[in-house]
Design an enzyme around this catalytic site. Structure first.
Site, short mmCIF file in Angstrom:
data_model
loop_
_atom_site.label_atom_id
_atom_site.label_comp_id
_atom_site.label_asym_id
_atom_site.label_seq_id
_atom_site.Cartn_x
_atom_site.Cartn_y
_atom_site.Cartn_z
N ARG A 1 1.01 -0.98 -0.03
CA ARG A 1 0.22 -0.01 -0.11
C ARG A 1 0.54 0.80 0.10
O ARG A 1 1.87 1.17 0.33
CB ARG A 1 -1.23 -0.31 0.85
CG ARG A 1 -1.92 -0.99 0.97
CD ARG A 1 -2.59 -0.43 0.35
NE ARG A 1 -3.91 -1.86 0.71
CZ ARG A 1 -4.15 -2.47 -0.11
NH1 ARG A 1 -4.05 -3.09 -1.59
NH2 ARG A 1 -5.07 -3.55 -0.16
N HIS B 1 -1.21 0.58 -9.86
CA HIS B 1 -2.05 -0.66 -8.69
C HIS B 1 -3.08 -1.36 -9.79
O HIS B 1 -3.39 -2.07 -9.50
CB HIS B 1 -3.30 0.25 -8.11
CG HIS B 1 -3.47 -0.62 -7.07
ND1 HIS B 1 -3.34 0.25 -5.40
CD2 HIS B 1 -2.97 -1.64 -6.50
CE1 HIS B 1 -3.79 -1.10 -5.09
NE2 HIS B 1 -3.47 -1.70 -5.38
P1 NDP Z 1 -1.71 -11.86 3.82
O1 NDP Z 1 -2.27 -11.74 4.68
O2 NDP Z 1 -2.15 -13.49 3.83
O3 NDP Z 1 0.13 -12.30 4.12
C1 NDP Z 1 0.67 -10.72 4.93
C2 NDP Z 1 2.25 -10.65 5.41
O4 NDP Z 1 1.77 -9.90 6.31
C3 NDP Z 1 1.85 -12.83 6.29
O5 NDP Z 1 3.03 -13.14 6.39
C4 NDP Z 1 2.51 -11.51 7.98
O6 NDP Z 1 3.03 -12.32 9.60
C5 NDP Z 1 2.68 -10.69 7.23
N1 NDP Z 1 3.02 -9.67 8.25
C6 NDP Z 1 1.97 -9.11 8.85
N2 NDP Z 1 2.54 -7.34 9.55
C7 NDP Z 1 3.61 -7.79 9.81
C8 NDP Z 1 4.56 -6.89 10.77
N3 NDP Z 1 4.58 -6.56 11.07
N4 NDP Z 1 5.76 -7.90 10.56
C9 NDP Z 1 6.02 -8.52 9.73
N5 NDP Z 1 5.85 -9.29 9.13
C10 NDP Z 1 4.35 -8.72 9.10
O7 NDP Z 1 -1.62 -11.02 2.71
P2 NDP Z 1 -1.74 -10.79 1.20
O8 NDP Z 1 0.03 -11.68 0.84
O9 NDP Z 1 -2.46 -11.70 0.54
O10 NDP Z 1 -1.54 -9.86 0.78
C11 NDP Z 1 -0.48 -8.33 1.15
C12 NDP Z 1 -1.00 -7.25 0.96
O11 NDP Z 1 -0.69 -7.00 -0.66
C13 NDP Z 1 -2.52 -6.67 1.36
O12 NDP Z 1 -2.89 -6.81 1.96
C14 NDP Z 1 -2.37 -5.72 0.20
O13 NDP Z 1 -2.03 -4.61 0.30
C15 NDP Z 1 -1.23 -5.61 -1.48
N6 NDP Z 1 -1.90 -6.06 -3.09
C16 NDP Z 1 -1.10 -5.50 -3.67
C17 NDP Z 1 -2.33 -5.42 -4.81
C18 NDP Z 1 -1.69 -5.36 -6.29
O14 NDP Z 1 -2.22 -4.62 -6.97
N7 NDP Z 1 -0.44 -4.13 -5.63
C19 NDP Z 1 -3.48 -6.42 -5.03
C20 NDP Z 1 -3.68 -7.82 -3.47
C21 NDP Z 1 -3.07 -6.99 -2.67
P3 NDP Z 1 2.66 -13.54 9.51
O15 NDP Z 1 2.91 -14.64 8.81
O16 NDP Z 1 3.31 -13.65 11.26
O17 NDP Z 1 0.95 -13.72 10.11
#
Ligand code: NDP
Length: 327
Positions: free
Chosen positions: A242, A290
């Protein structure tokens, strides 16, 4: 539920026309044995199209209008039409006890991996340089750094990040992944790091950093000048998370000072990116609107209908979100 006994699904967005979901939603709910009435309180319909909000059962959201939740006291499922839910949680009036779900789509992960592989390989192999040389009919063969010597970090090893890590490792890159908790499914060829305690080791000397974190209180502004200083000199930032993950002023300063060499950005604080934003014209910045990945309407519709059937049965939706963690 409306007076005719049909499930009422509100399509909520202040930025998007949601017409493209209508046929797919009727079809998916029909296959799940449900008849639905859709109310499009979207960018075109506006909040008044919600009608009697007390009848709304399901809210399907992309950047919903703020302050509408009070009109929907009986909503039982809040569904994001994307992977992220930050665009819903930013409204303080959201009823946080209502089950919330997101989309999990293998096609989305594959398109994201293709985008990230393009961003990483094109910078690593200096492909822009060849295009410039072609225009001048120049034939040159610079030295290539082997992929095994090129360190790529994926911040956020969830559905999307893990797939990107797999693809980059298959190409041969030296891949690291960072998540909040230790990985329960380590990926062969990928070094895993977890939590704030291992953040420094994860970042240390990376040639490329890919952000695939969710936007939460603990990840907002995570890519700032302190972080840039921990990467290899001239590193490449790929932001597909984001816009608010990145401190734009710090990025521009770091690019101008040579601390960073390149940024490939797909997400921005304000979208569309305003024409006056300096990122548009910075020579080391690549802007895409995006588009790293999208989810097709039938997938959104079928997962929404499936989650609704699960809620009706008293079960937790498959792709439920932990509202307290923000993702
Ligand atoms: P998930 O919820 O599946 O994964 C999120 C990951 O981030 C997990 O591994 C989580 O850790 C990790 N995480 C969360 N908080 C922290 C932190 N404070 N420190 C370290 N690691 C952290 O999300 P997705 O993979 O499905 O999507 C990720 C993001 O991609 C979305 O939230 C969105 O912002 C973005 N996105 C962008 C798009 C685009 O076209 N540009 C399209 C779709 C999504 P843990 O495994 O321990 O929970």
């Amino acid at each position: 539920m409306n007076a005719a006994g049909h499930t009422v699904v509100a399509l909520l967005s202040r930025t998007l026309n949601m017409d493209y979901l209508v046929d797919a939603l009727h079809s998916a709910f029909g296959q799940a044995g449900q008849t639905v009435e859709l109310r499009q309180a979207d960018a075109d319909g506006g909040p008044t199209a919600l009608g009697n909000g007390a009848e709304v059962d399901v809210a399907l959201c992309w950047e919903p209008h703020h302050g509408l939740w009070g009109q929907m006291p009986n909503v039982r499922l809040v569904q994001s039409l994307a992977a992220g839910v930050d665009h819903i949680l930013e409204d303080a009036t959201l009823p946080r006890h209502v089950p919330m779900a997101r989309i999990r789509d293998p096609h989305m992960a594959s398109a994201m991996a293709a985008y990230v592989a393009w961003a990483v390989t094109s910078e690593h192999r200096q492909m822009d340089g060849y295009l410039q040389e072609q225009a001048k009919t120049v034939w040159s063969k610079p030295v290539v750094v082997p992929a095994t010597h090129y360190r790529v970090g994926i911040a956020g090893m969830g559905t999307l990040g893990a797939h990107c890590a797999r693809v980059l490792a298959a190409i041969g890159y030296d891949v690291r992944g960072w998540s909040r908790s230790p990985s329960s499914a380590p990926i062969e060829g990928v070094q895993h790091f977890a939590g704030d305690g291992e953040r420094g080791a994860f970042l240390n000397g990376l040639h490329a950093l890919v952000c695939l974190l969710p936007l939460t209180d603990s990840t907002r502004g995570v890519m700032n000048r302190d972080l840039f200083a921990q990467l290899a000199p001239g590193a490449h930032i790929v932001n597909v998370g984001r816009g608010a993950h990145l401190v734009e002023a710090d990025l521009i300063t770091a690019l101008d000072a040579g601390v960073l060499g390149r940024a490939t950005l797909d997400a921005f604080v304000t979208e569309p990116l305003p024409p006056t934003d300096p990122l548009w014209h910075h020579p080391q910045v690549r802007v895409t609107p995006h588009i790293a990945t999208r989810t097709a309407a039938p997938v959104i519709a079928s997962q929404t209908a499936h989650h609704w059937v699960q809620v009706l049965a008293g079960a937790v939706p498959d792709s439920a979100v932990d509202v307290s963690q923000g993702y």
